[in-house]
Write a protein that holds these residues in place. Structure first.
Motif, short mmCIF file in Angstrom:
data_model
loop_
_atom_site.label_atom_id
_atom_site.label_comp_id
_atom_site.label_asym_id
_atom_site.label_seq_id
_atom_site.Cartn_x
_atom_site.Cartn_y
_atom_site.Cartn_z
N SER A 154 -5.84 -19.56 -12.87
CA SER A 154 -7.06 -19.87 -12.11
C SER A 154 -8.30 -19.24 -12.75
O SER A 154 -9.41 -19.73 -12.58
N ARG B 137 -9.46 -21.71 -15.24
CA ARG B 137 -10.04 -22.83 -14.49
C ARG B 137 -11.48 -22.49 -14.06
O ARG B 137 -12.39 -23.32 -14.16
N ASP C 188 -5.74 -32.98 -11.95
CA ASP C 188 -6.37 -31.74 -12.40
C ASP C 188 -6.05 -30.58 -11.46
O ASP C 188 -6.12 -29.42 -11.85
N ASP D 150 -1.85 -27.04 -12.33
CA ASP D 150 -2.13 -26.30 -13.57
C ASP D 150 -1.47 -26.89 -14.81
O ASP D 150 -1.86 -26.56 -15.93
N PHE E 11 -3.45 -27.89 -17.78
CA PHE E 11 -4.03 -26.84 -18.65
C PHE E 11 -3.07 -26.45 -19.76
O PHE E 11 -3.47 -26.18 -20.89
#
Ligand SMILES: Cc1cc2nc3c(=O)[nH]c(=O)nc-3n(C[C@H](O)[C@H](O)[C@H](O)COP(=O)(O)OP(=O)(O)OC[C@H]3O[C@@H](n4cnc5c(N)ncnc54)[C@H](O)[C@@H]3O)c2cc1C
Lengths: 379, 398
Positions: A27, A30, A345, A348, A351
């Motif tokens: 996070s 993010r 999105d 996770d 990513f």
């Protein structure tokens, strides 16, 4: 080289895992992405990482280093891969520190290594000029003018290029455009006149930049290593970088894999957990087998850096090629096995998928390393 | 560490003095010594080499001295294997007894069984067959039906086993038999040792795609097996069976990387059979396949090494459970690669016009197809990894 971690190494790994889980979860990346953070990492976090000694793991004690060995650095890189930590660790503590350690004069080492060890000085390697890793294909020129050199050229895919204090520029002071002979390395302050920098926003939301060098004037004392003999430093530095990035990729793959296996046990369709379907079980089991191979290759590659550097080139290529394949397979399967939610999105997994693609290009794609492995085997 | 290195020096010296030059060549199937009544040495040197190793206790270096083993540690035994490999020394004795039954019997057998059977394996007196699979029980081994009725002092065995490797050349066979017809299928199985000379035992060979008849169907018709030949407890044979399978899979996992064979490595074959252009293999596809294979084998070798180190330092790891799958798949890949590299020279079946090595390559290629089936197929290995390593939920059936 027993390929089994000792007590100290396990402790370092576990400490890193705990610290990152609480201080730098996915996070955090993010957030950096969503707020379009101009620096691309949290300086506060980097300070804490440096306080834990991570910026100095491979540096000798005389420069304030931990002198823990390259394997230790690899373990921390792997943990960073698990939570996709954005930080100067790779560009500074792996690549920059290795370059100075292997090629710096004692004056340069005394002046710079303690600052690197403390996390106060960050570095970036300005190498690539092409959209594939071609470390000897260098058109950037270094022309002598009295005691100085004038640098001209452009660089791309420079990790931390817009945030680092000091650039290590690979330039050609002699020789053919695509050979290792005639390369020289220079320490160039990023703020120096003639250096212009454009941050590039990449898939992984991490730091990279394009650089332009227009008549950048540097003193001869800013040269790293000997004139025209930069390859002697660059080659081992790149191999260390490849092994370290492979370690990060291992963490990235493991995390994506473990999250996926957990999902296979939890998600139900047709009245059963999807993990009971053999089509998915077998693909998961094959990934586990690949992970076991990659684990051994990575440990061996990390160990030879300090213990048998003569074996580093072939193991670095083995590790980078194998991890490229692993991280590609695992991140693709992670998306597929999550179904629709896998392409959102909000999850996770995306990513991991994106970071994987960037690491796969960094310091050599699969084709580059297979070719190099074959060449080193004599065919 | 220090001790191990001086041990290594001793081993090296002893091998140097005792392993005949002719026994440092890659071995063909015909030259292997499998022991048993029908066992033949291919040469006087082969006999000499076997006898020296036997007297030294190095046929089975990790087995206890009292049964003819060397009484050595795993690490010391590994040193012996490494040093043998270094000089390309042949294995003096082959066999399922040595590789699979011996270790299982040492763990589960009683004193009398060990005394009777273990030295006989090392001394080359008995060659063993494995009686697990049946026509109706392959991957689903626990559904086996070959029946043994408890008759007090003996069992009466009826049924058949299939794919029994070399059963027609063996002296004894270890069998999984059903001793309880009802209840959970794994809980009604026992492990019996059967003398193949007993009345009622017969075999029929089965021809394979490699042209050999490596294995047989084995029939049991009212065979009386003395009660003392039961290994472990009645109806608890499944535990013995599984322990033995661990040895079998480990062996198969290492087959590709360990044993010196007559067949060349693909990268050596490439030098003989492929065109080079500026030091590179000209055929881009073959070069790419070759590097994939070499990298895979490099990774597998490192993983064998890691697995051993982990085991000896008591670290648990899933490495062991993935090696049978990886090793046997790699062996198949290797054989396909060799055929591709040899081109039409790799297609000779027999006779003139081909070198013996070329002919062997094709036969080995055919045999390699069996590697991912025998000892638990690749699919079964993946099931095991999914269950044991990943803890994935089991499908409704099974
Ligand atoms: C060279 C060789 C030597 C052998 N030697 C011996 C020996 O000495 N003694 C002995 O007892 N046996 C021996 N075997 C037999 C061997 O153990 C069996 O062949 C093996 O267990 C597979 O059983 P099967 O042949 O009945 O195939 P099957 O079990 O019928 O399998 C057919 C196909 O179905 C797949 N399959 C089966 N179940 C599943 C599942 N649950 N999930 C997914 N796929 C599945 C298999 O993977 C395979 O692809 C030998 C075999 C070979 C090839």
């Amino acid at each position: 080289m027993p390929l089994v971690l000792n007590e100290e190494q396990r402790l370092l790994r576990d400490t890193a895992r705990d610290f990152l889980a609480s201080h730098a979860p996915v996070s955090a990346l993010r957030k950096l992405r969503d707020e379009r953070n101009p620096l691309g990492y949290e300086p506060q976090l980097w300070r804490q990482m440096a306080e834990l000694g991570w910026a100095s793991i491979i540096l000798p004690e005389q420069y304030g280093g931990l002198d823990f060995g390259f394997l230790g650095l690899g373990l921390v890189m792997e943990e960073c891969g698990r939570t996709l930590v954005a930080s100067p660790l790779f560009a500074s503590a792996v690549v920059g520190a290795s370059a100075l350690l292997l090629g710096g004069s004692s004056a340069q080492q005394v002046a710079l290594l303690p600052k690197i060890a403390a996390g106060e000085l960050t570095l970036a390697l300005a190498l690539e000029e092409y959209h594939h890793h071609r470390p000897t294909r260098i058109a950037t020129t270094a022309v002598r003018e009295g005691d100085d050199f004038l640098l001209n050229g452009s660089k791309t895919f420079v990790v931390d290029g817009h945030s680092a204090d000091l650039l290590i520029v690979v330039a050609r002071s002699a020789g053919e455009e695509s050979g290792p002979e005639g390369l020289s390395l220079f320490l160039v302050e990023r703020k120096l006149a003639g250096v212009s920098c454009r941050r590039t926003l990449m898939a992984d939301s991490r730091n990279a930049a394009d650089l332009q060098l227009d008549n950048v004037r540097v003193g001869a004392h800013q040269m790293l290593g000997e004139e025209g003999n930069g390859w002697a430093i660059l080659a081992p530095v790149l191999d260390r970088g490849r092994v370290a990035i492979a370690a990060e990729m291992m963490g990235c793959a493991l995390e994506a894999f473990e999250r996926t296996v957990a999902y296979l046990k939890e998600r139900r369709q047709f009245g059963a957990p999807i993990g009971s379907f053999q089509a998915l079980q077998h693909r998961a089991a094959q990934m586990q087998a690949d992970i076991e191979l990659c684990r051994s290759v990575l440990l061996q590659a990390l160990s030879v850096v300090d213990e048998k550097p003569g074996q580093l080139p072939i193991l670095a290529s083995l590790a980078k090629a194998k991890l490229n394949e692993l991280v590609k397979r695992v991140t693709n399967e992670a998306v597929q096995m999550h179904g629709g939610i896998g392409v959102t999105d909000a999850l996770d997994i995306g990513f991991f998928l994106k970071r994987a693609r960037v690491t796969m290009q960094l310091f050599g794609d699969t084709g580059f390393h297979k070719d190099r492995y074959a060449t080193l085997c004599g065919y | 560490m220090q001790e191990l290195e001086s041990f290594r020096a001793e081993v090296r010296q002893w091998l140097e003095a005792n392993c005949p030059a002719s026994q440092r060549q890659p071995i063909t199937p015909q030259e292997q010594y499998w022991g048993g009544r029908r066992g033949r040495f291919s040469s006087e040197d082969a006999r000499l080499w076997y006898e020296r190793m036997r007297d030294k206790g190095w046929i089975a270096p990790e087995w206890p001295i009292e049964y003819g083993g060397g009484g050595l540690s795993d690490r010391q035994s590994r040193v012996i294997r490494q040093e043998m490999k270094r000089i390309n020394a042949r294995a003096p004795l082959y066999g399922i007894g040595l590789w699979m039954l011996g270790p299982a019997l040492l763990e589960y057998g009683n004193a009398a069984q060990k005394q009777q059977h273990i030295p006989a394996i090392i001394n080359g007196e008995t060659r063993w067959a494995q009686g697990y699979s049946e026509p109706g029980a392959g991957s689903d081994l626990a559904s086996l039906q070959c029946k043994a009725e408890d008759r007090g002092d003996h069992f009466l065995v009826n049924g058949s086993k299939i794919w029994t490797t070399a059963a027609d050349k063996c002296d004894w066979i270890f069998c999984l038999v059903r001793t309880k017809p009802d209840g959970k299928k794994q809980e009604g199985i026992s492990f019996l040792l059967i003398d193949m000379d007993d009345p009622g035992v017969s075999t029929t060979p089965i021809a394979l795609i490699s042209g050999e008849s490596e294995f047989c169907q084995t029939f049991f018709d009212n065979v009386k097996v003395p009660r003392e030949n039961l290994v472990g407890e009645l109806n608890k044979g499944w535990s013995v069976a599984k322990a033995l399978l661990v040895h079998e899979r480990k062996l198969m996992a290492e087959m590709g990387s360990d044993s010196p064979r007559k067949i060349v490595a693909p990268n050596e074959a490439a030098r003989t059979y492929l065109e080079f252009d500026n030091g590179r293999i000209a055929d881009a596809q073959l070069r790419s396949d070759l590097v994939d294979y070499d990298m895979q084998m490099h990774a597998i070798a490192l993983t064998h090494f890691r697995g051993f180190e982990e085991k000896s330092s008591g670290v648990s790891s899933p490495a062991a459970l993935v090696m049978k799958y990886l090793g046997t798949e790699a062996e198949k890949t290797k054989c396909e690669l060799l055929l591709a590299i040899l081109g039409s020279r790799g297609l000779g079946w027999e006779g003139e016009g081909f070198t013996p090595e070329e002919l062997d390559t094709l036969r080995l290629w055919a045999m390699s197809k069996a590697m991912t089936i025998a000892g638990g197929s690749s699919e079964i290995q993946l099931n095991v990894i999914a269950k044991k390593v990943l803890g994935l939920p089991q499908p409704a059936e099974v």
